[in-house]
Design a protein around this motif. Structure first.
Motif, mmCIF file in Angstrom:
data_model
loop_
_atom_site.group_PDB
_atom_site.id
_atom_site.type_symbol
_atom_site.label_atom_id
_atom_site.label_comp_id
_atom_site.label_asym_id
_atom_site.label_seq_id
_atom_site.Cartn_x
_atom_site.Cartn_y
_atom_site.Cartn_z
ATOM 1 N N ALA A 38 5.373 0.012 -11.913
ATOM 2 C CA ALA A 38 4.586 1.197 -12.261
ATOM 3 C C ALA A 38 5.293 2.470 -11.786
ATOM 4 N N ALA A 39 6.133 2.338 -10.758
ATOM 5 C CA ALA A 39 6.891 3.495 -10.266
ATOM 6 C C ALA A 39 8.244 3.613 -10.961
ATOM 7 N N TYR A 50 0.800 -1.229 0.000
ATOM 8 C CA TYR A 50 0.000 0.000 0.000
ATOM 9 C C TYR A 50 0.836 1.284 0.000
ATOM 10 N N GLY A 51 2.134 1.148 0.062
ATOM 11 C CA GLY A 51 2.972 2.341 0.111
ATOM 12 C C GLY A 51 3.315 2.888 -1.262
ATOM 13 N N ASP A 52 4.012 4.015 -1.257
ATOM 14 C CA ASP A 52 4.520 4.636 -2.469
ATOM 15 C C ASP A 52 5.873 3.986 -2.782
ATOM 16 N N ALA A 53 6.012 3.454 -3.981
ATOM 17 C CA ALA A 53 7.222 2.688 -4.290
ATOM 18 C C ALA A 53 8.367 3.557 -4.805
ATOM 19 N N ALA A 54 8.148 4.852 -4.915
ATOM 20 C CA ALA A 54 9.219 5.729 -5.412
ATOM 21 C C ALA A 54 10.434 5.622 -4.500
ATOM 22 N N GLY A 55 11.592 5.474 -5.084
ATOM 23 C CA GLY A 55 12.813 5.405 -4.298
ATOM 24 C C GLY A 55 13.222 4.012 -3.881
ATOM 25 N N HIS A 61 5.318 -6.478 -7.220
ATOM 26 C CA HIS A 61 6.160 -6.334 -8.420
ATOM 27 C C HIS A 61 5.603 -5.261 -9.347
ATOM 28 N N ARG A 62 4.297 -5.318 -9.604
ATOM 29 C CA ARG A 62 3.678 -4.335 -10.490
ATOM 30 C C ARG A 62 3.740 -2.937 -9.881
#
Lengths: 356, 356
Positions: A313-314, A281-286, A308-309
């Motif tokens: 996507a990030a 549920y988190g933001d995968a940026a970084g 994985h997706r």
């Protein structure tokens, strides 16, 4: 005016209720009923994996759920003692078989064990794989959680440091996460982040991914690579494969009973959709490049592919591998199967690619 | 001496029979019986994909198999006409919507259609995506097979050439393969292999992979990249997901009936384990980098992951993507869903990475 306001509210309330009922009816109606079926041994799997499946008796889903529903702290502790007792003997055998050297130390009160393999890839001499063991956030304390650390050290030819993080029932969330952060901060003093990898299987994969969220939040540099083996990326029972692979997965069998109970015990009242509990549920940026492994029979197939997706996507380099016929973490149980060898051989290559 | 020889043979024969029976009994016993279950809408999928699933009525597996079992050439032709009639209208709508330009030509007797998008990535100006349509080796003749070609041209911003290969019942294997080879050899005269990609979905993905086997056999240089969307890499019913996802996949539903019949019609008596029919059985050495897409509900999930693993085990750069809640080729049916956009956006990036 007041009366009109009330009337509007009552009508809105009725409409809301009707909409809600209709929505529930739709959801119920749209659930597919899957007929009883027969699943033969997976033709496309290796003989070793087929043998493992063939000699594993099928467990009835209801019986499994009932057997692994623990209501008191004492019941949990009894179960943990029984299950870990079996695991400890396995780890001692593995230490002998793979001739690794295990040393134990304390880092600010957290126990860690370093696993030195017989042969280290010269490129990995000053690198480190930080291992987080699995076990549904309840099993694998002490040396018991070292099995995967040993096989990674041996097959990826890299020093491994395994964190013996605190667990419930004594220490629920966020104790485990705190322990990982404590150890990681300490390691950062001696090792550049780019020379370290982080990972594990199941709860270990989930906690590794949650830790990355935490590192980013804390402004710490992230490790250069992550290994997420069939990660418990979502503690709630929403993933497609919880339903499709119930009774198909010969390791986890079902979410009911043990997993559901362990998730509650670990979350301890915190919102399970918190990315630090359910990293999907988190933001995968970084996020660092991440290597994913799962199987067609894995109850956590969806937990793995959803994460994985999310990373892809990030724009994160994320590599997914799904093995035919594999249940949850089978590569740790059928270690001599070609599938297990491939999992860790490709982890070795992935680490060489991404660690500095 | 002769008598003793006979006795030994009889005993060996009995033992063989006993072993065989035991083996069969074991296989039967080891098949898992999966209980009836309920599968809710996939929480982790996009709203658009959930809506598609919600408005697709569930088809009973037995009814589907019965409805799509065709016994005569006439029954096949009737079915093909009916199914393709629906597809043709869709393609005309797509040509208008995406404003692509379609031109038709003959290459040594094989009809091909070039799809020029409105906007081509400058890097792709002299490159070509060779498209092989799906449709179980029976559907998609004429313009009907262009849907995917149009979406690839539009989203990957690359010129696409789609091969209208011959199909059964009139032209079984190896006619389709011959047509692909004919066109590819012709294209090689004008385009370096490294500037071309090859691919498609379902039978299109299977035929693309089989064509690579054939190109290698013929000593032709292979294209720089392959797109294998839920490829029919194995015409025999052995993959795990044929059993696990029967009735789960809302597109294919089951192997029984249509797929089983189409495979027989296409193979036309040839050994279905021939890599030119079922590419998963071939040697993957020399394959180009390949981009794979499938979903957790896909009947061909295992056909996809088995081929992916085959390539990876041979050291080929192969990239697997599994979408939560997706049935077979859903990205072609829910084209506006985020999943579909991601599939082709990542194809675009993959092509830019690998084409020269």
């Amino acid at each position: 005016m007041k009366k009109r306001f009330q009337t509007v509210h009552i009508i809105a309330g009725i409409l809301f209720f009707v909409a809600l009922s209709a929505g529930q009816a739709l959801a119920q109606e749209k659930a597919r009923v899957l007929h009883q079926r027969t699943l033969p041994l997976p033709y496309g799997a290796s003989d070793a994996l087929k043998e493992l499946i063939a000699r594993t008796p099928q467990t009835d889903v209801g019986v499994h759920a009932q057997r692994t529903t623990f209501k008191t702290k004492e019941q949990w502790l009894q179960f943990i003692q029984r299950a870990d007792g079996f695991g400890a003997a396995q780890v001692d055998l593995m230490i002998g078989r793979y001739e690794v050297e295990v040393t134990e130390e304390q880092i600010s009160g957290v126990t860690v064990r370093t696993v030195q393999p017989q042969s280290i890839d010269p490129k990995n001499k000053n690198r480190l794989f930080i291992h987080i063991h699995g076990g549904a956030y309840v099993l694998g304390a002490g040396k018991v959680g070292l099995g995967e650390a040993i096989i990674i050290a041996h097959r990826a030819r890299i020093p491994v440091l395994s964190i013996d993080y605190r667990m419930p029932p004594g220490h629920p969330f966020p104790a485990a996460l705190h322990d990982v952060v404590t150890v990681y901060k300490h390691l950062l003093k001696k090792h550049p982040a780019g020379s370290m990898a982080l990972g594990g299987t199941s709860a270990g994969g989930g906690l590794a991914l949650a830790s990355i969220h935490k590192f980013i939040k804390l402004g710490l540099p992230v490790p250069a690579a992550v290994f997420a083996g069939s990660p418990w990326s979502d503690l709630t029972k929403v993933s497609d494969s919880y339903f499709i692979n119930e009774g198909v997965d010969s390791v986890l069998v079902t979410n009911d009973g043990l997993l559901e109970g362990a998730a509650k015990l670990y979350a301890n009242g915190h919102d399970m959709k918190d990315p630090l509990l359910s990293p999907v549920y988190g933001d995968a940026a970084g996020f660092p490049p991440t290597y994913f492994v799962t199987g067609t029979r894995d109850l956590f197939l969806s937990n793995t592919v959803r994460m994985h997706r999310k990373l892809r996507a990030a724009g994160i380099a994320a590599d997914l591998n799904v093995y035919e016929g594999m249940s949850h973490a089978d590569y740790l149980f059928a270690m001599d199967a070609p599938e297990s060898k491939q999992v860790f051989e490709e982890l070795r290559v992935f680490l060489l690619q991404h660690l500095q």
